[in-house]
Motif scaffolding. Structure first.
Motif, PDB file in Angstrom:
ATOM      1  N   UNK A  28       0.820  -1.213   0.000  1.00  0.00           N
ATOM      2  CA  UNK A  28       0.000   0.000   0.000  1.00  0.00           C
ATOM      3  C   UNK A  28       0.853   1.262   0.000  1.00  0.00           C
ATOM      4  N   UNK A 154      -4.002   8.950   3.897  1.00  0.00           N
ATOM      5  CA  UNK A 154      -3.749  10.374   3.698  1.00  0.00           C
ATOM      6  C   UNK A 154      -3.038  10.939   4.918  1.00  0.00           C
TER       7      UNK A 154
ATOM      8  N   UNK B  84      -7.011  12.388  -2.625  1.00  0.00           N
ATOM      9  CA  UNK B  84      -6.627  11.335  -1.684  1.00  0.00           C
ATOM     10  C   UNK B  84      -5.372  10.598  -2.130  1.00  0.00           C
ATOM     11  N   UNK B  86      -4.969   7.439  -3.016  1.00  0.00           N
ATOM     12  CA  UNK B  86      -4.837   6.120  -2.389  1.00  0.00           C
ATOM     13  C   UNK B  86      -4.283   5.136  -3.415  1.00  0.00           C
ATOM     14  N   UNK B  90      -4.871  -0.751  -2.392  1.00  0.00           N
ATOM     15  CA  UNK B  90      -5.499  -0.691  -1.060  1.00  0.00           C
ATOM     16  C   UNK B  90      -7.015  -0.664  -1.214  1.00  0.00           C
ATOM     17  N   UNK B  91      -7.671  -1.796  -0.937  1.00  0.00           N
ATOM     18  CA  UNK B  91      -9.119  -1.840  -1.117  1.00  0.00           C
ATOM     19  C   UNK B  91      -9.821  -1.165   0.051  1.00  0.00           C
ATOM     20  N   UNK B  92     -10.629  -0.166  -0.243  1.00  0.00           N
ATOM     21  CA  UNK B  92     -11.335   0.500   0.860  1.00  0.00           C
ATOM     22  C   UNK B  92     -12.611   1.152   0.347  1.00  0.00           C
ATOM     23  N   UNK B  96     -15.804   2.159   5.206  1.00  0.00           N
ATOM     24  CA  UNK B  96     -14.613   1.770   5.974  1.00  0.00           C
ATOM     25  C   UNK B  96     -13.718   2.983   6.198  1.00  0.00           C
ATOM     26  N   UNK B  97     -13.632   3.836   5.192  1.00  0.00           N
ATOM     27  CA  UNK B  97     -12.842   5.053   5.283  1.00  0.00           C
ATOM     28  C   UNK B  97     -13.389   5.956   6.401  1.00  0.00           C
ATOM     29  N   UNK B 100     -12.573   4.705   9.970  1.00  0.00           N
ATOM     30  CA  UNK B 100     -11.200   4.936  10.391  1.00  0.00           C
ATOM     31  C   UNK B 100     -11.085   6.263  11.143  1.00  0.00           C
ATOM     32  N   UNK B 101     -11.918   7.190  10.724  1.00  0.00           N
ATOM     33  CA  UNK B 101     -11.867   8.544  11.265  1.00  0.00           C
ATOM     34  C   UNK B 101     -12.718   8.663  12.523  1.00  0.00           C
ATOM     35  N   UNK B 141     -17.349  13.235   5.323  1.00  0.00           N
ATOM     36  CA  UNK B 141     -16.453  12.772   6.380  1.00  0.00           C
ATOM     37  C   UNK B 141     -16.135  13.912   7.330  1.00  0.00           C
ATOM     38  N   UNK B 145     -18.246  14.950  12.536  1.00  0.00           N
ATOM     39  CA  UNK B 145     -17.994  15.413  13.908  1.00  0.00           C
ATOM     40  C   UNK B 145     -18.538  16.811  14.180  1.00  0.00           C
TER      41      UNK B 145
END
Lengths: 258, 260
Positions: A28, A154, B84, B86, B90-92, B96-97, B100-101, B141, B145
């Motif tokens: 990755x 990121x 991004x 990415x 990297x499978x996402x 799921x992203x 993570x946050x 995203x 919050x």
């Protein structure tokens, strides 16, 4: 089954389990050349281990960790591309390793065993190292998984989220150094990175989440070890390269999917 | 650090005489900037003018060599990056992203995505998003919050013209709904002018700032972006006190000033 085959299978399986998730991170982060540089540095670790009469695995761990920290530090200077810095440092440590080895008086070292690995000579003590180390590595990796994954996705978003970059990276490099130190015996300096990269690359097509890919990389790693060892016994070929060949065949087959 | 003042018109971010020096070069020179709750502040400037550096400094990713920065409490700022990048391996998925946050349930993510018009993308791979979809996902995203301040870097880069206007409308809508402040970096002068409360024109130092109308009429702006564009955007000219040389240095020479 002969005991030495059982030991080889167990050791290989242990390494495949640890390499799976770590290998995914290497893929990755596009760090395969970084891994190669570290494994070259491992030869210097072996030489220094012989020179100072210390445990070889500890010596490899120490040298690869110092090398990776140097690499990280130099990459920050941005004077040269990281590709160039890797090329310089990887070969410098390799050359140093060979020089130190040649200077060791009265020590007969089977260099080939370190270059290509000698999994069939793996001992129960080695397996203990792999098992105990593997538990520690995977547990540690689970702790930093969210952080390292965020940083991989990121960097700046992760930093704004308050993720501690230097600590996470340091732990990650330590784990990478560890896997290099313990898989040295399995496949040797020249093939360590392939064990990290190839099962992870194969896993990509069968995964839709990072965790799934880590798991699938373990599965393909296990298959590679089993097939490779079987092939090595059946065709009387060297074990390390046979494992890598098996992994590569699985990868090529995965390309046929869709 | 003095505390951020609460209440209406609350200052969410304040930079006072901030300088950033890299390898002996002043990338930011004595820049002061504030963002209040409820306002959209747009940062414009040519390439190499320090816009990204200013954003990173505001976010706390770069430590200024000089000056003072006052931010809200941790977690009160949300960042929407330009892209991004990415790795394909990297499978996402979007969900799921998000996880993570911020560990929340699916309904929370869907609610946030609904506000940015991207709810249908929740199970999509991050690799399959178009430029505009990616921006909506990143915005969603960011608002999970409920931040007091949104910081967006080039929110319309890689988005087609129709999508750009829609994104600015969305940003205004989010500002109204969340009652947050917005700091954004932009190149799209035309749209920026229509969709912002205050424009800050940066060229390593602070060139000019104010309402879109007043900035587009200022000669500093014309010098940075070319006369024809400025004329297109501006109706009136007004008085100014300095000119820019080739490297953005200030020349106190009024002979080149356009008169209005």
């Amino acid at each position: 089954m002969d005991e030495f085959i059982l030991r080889a299978l167990l050791g290989g399986a242990g390494i495949a389990i640890i390499s799976g998730p770590l290998g995914c991170l290497v893929v990755w982060q596009r760090m395969s050349y970084f891994g190669a540089a570290l494994s070259h540095a491992a030869l210097l670790g072996i030489a220094l281990g012989f020179l100072f009469q210390i445990n070889l695995k500890l010596a490899i761990l120490g040298v690869t960790l110092i090398t990776s920290l140097l690499l990280m530090g130099l990459q920050h200077t941005r004077q040269y591309s990281s590709d160039t810095i890797l090329g310089v440092l990887a070969h410098l440590t390799l050359a140093l390793g060979m020089i130190v080895l040649s200077l060791l008086p009265g020590v007969r070292i089977d260099l080939l065993a370190y270059l290509f690995g000698d999994i069939l000579s793996i001992s129960w003590q080695d397996i203990f190292w792999i098992a105990a180390g593997g538990v520690v590595v995977l547990a540690t990796l689970a702790l930093i998984w969210r952080s390292i994954l965020s940083l991989t996705l990121h960097r700046e978003l992760a930093l704004v989220d308050g993720i501690n970059e230097s600590r996470t990276r340091l732990i990650y490099l330590l784990l990478l150094s560890f896997i290099i130190a313990i898989s040295m015996q399995l496949v040797g300096v020249l093939l360590i990175v392939s064990l990290l990269i190839i099962p992870a690359a194969t896993a990509r097509k069968f995964s839709n989440s990072p965790e799934m890919m880590a798991l699938m990389a373990i599965v393909f790693g296990l298959f590679s070890v089993a097939f490779g060892l079987w092939g090595s016994l059946y065709f009387d070929t060297p074990a390390g390269p046979s494992i890598v060949l098996a992994a590569s065949i699985l990868f090529v087959m995965s390309l046929l999917k869709r | 650090m003095s505390p951020v003042q609460p209440g209406p018109g609350q200052t969410l971010l304040s930079l006072q005489n901030v300088s950033v020096i890299r390898r002996g070069e002043r990338i930011l020179d004595q820049v002061s900037l504030t963002v209040q709750r409820g306002e959209i502040v747009t940062l414009i400037g040519p390439n190499g003018s320090g816009k990204s550096t200013l954003v990173k400094t505001a976010l706390g990713l770069i430590k200024p060599d000089n000056g003072k920065i006052v931010r809200g409490p941790r977690g009160s700022m949300a960042y929407v990056p330009q892209s991004m990048g990415i790795d394909e391996t990297l499978p996402i998925t979007v969900q799921r992203f998000f996880r993570l946050h911020n560990r929340a349930d699916r309904a929370t993510y869907v609610a946030a995505l609904e506000q940015t018009g991207a709810a249908h993308l929740i199970d999509t791979s991050m690799h399959h998003l178009s430029g505009g979809e990616m921006r909506r996902v990143l915005l969603a995203r960011a608002i999970i919050r409920k931040p007091a301040l949104l910081i967006l870097d080039e929110p319309t880069a890689g988005v087609d013209i129709g999508g750009q206007a829609a994104l600015y409308t969305l940003i205004q809508h989010l500002r109204d709904k969340l009652q947050c402040g917005v700091l954004l970096v932009s190149h799209d002068l035309h749209i920026v002018m229509a969709a912002t409360d205050r424009v800050v024109c940066l060229n390593r130092h602070l060139c000019c700032s104010g309402s879109p109308e007043s900035v587009s009429q200022s000669p500093e702006f014309a010098n940075l972006f070319g006369d024809s564009l400025a004329r297109e955007l501006a109706v009136y000219h007004h008085h100014h006190d300095h000119e820019h040389g080739l490297h953005g240095e200030i020349c106190h020479d009024k002979t080149h000033a356009p008169h209005g």
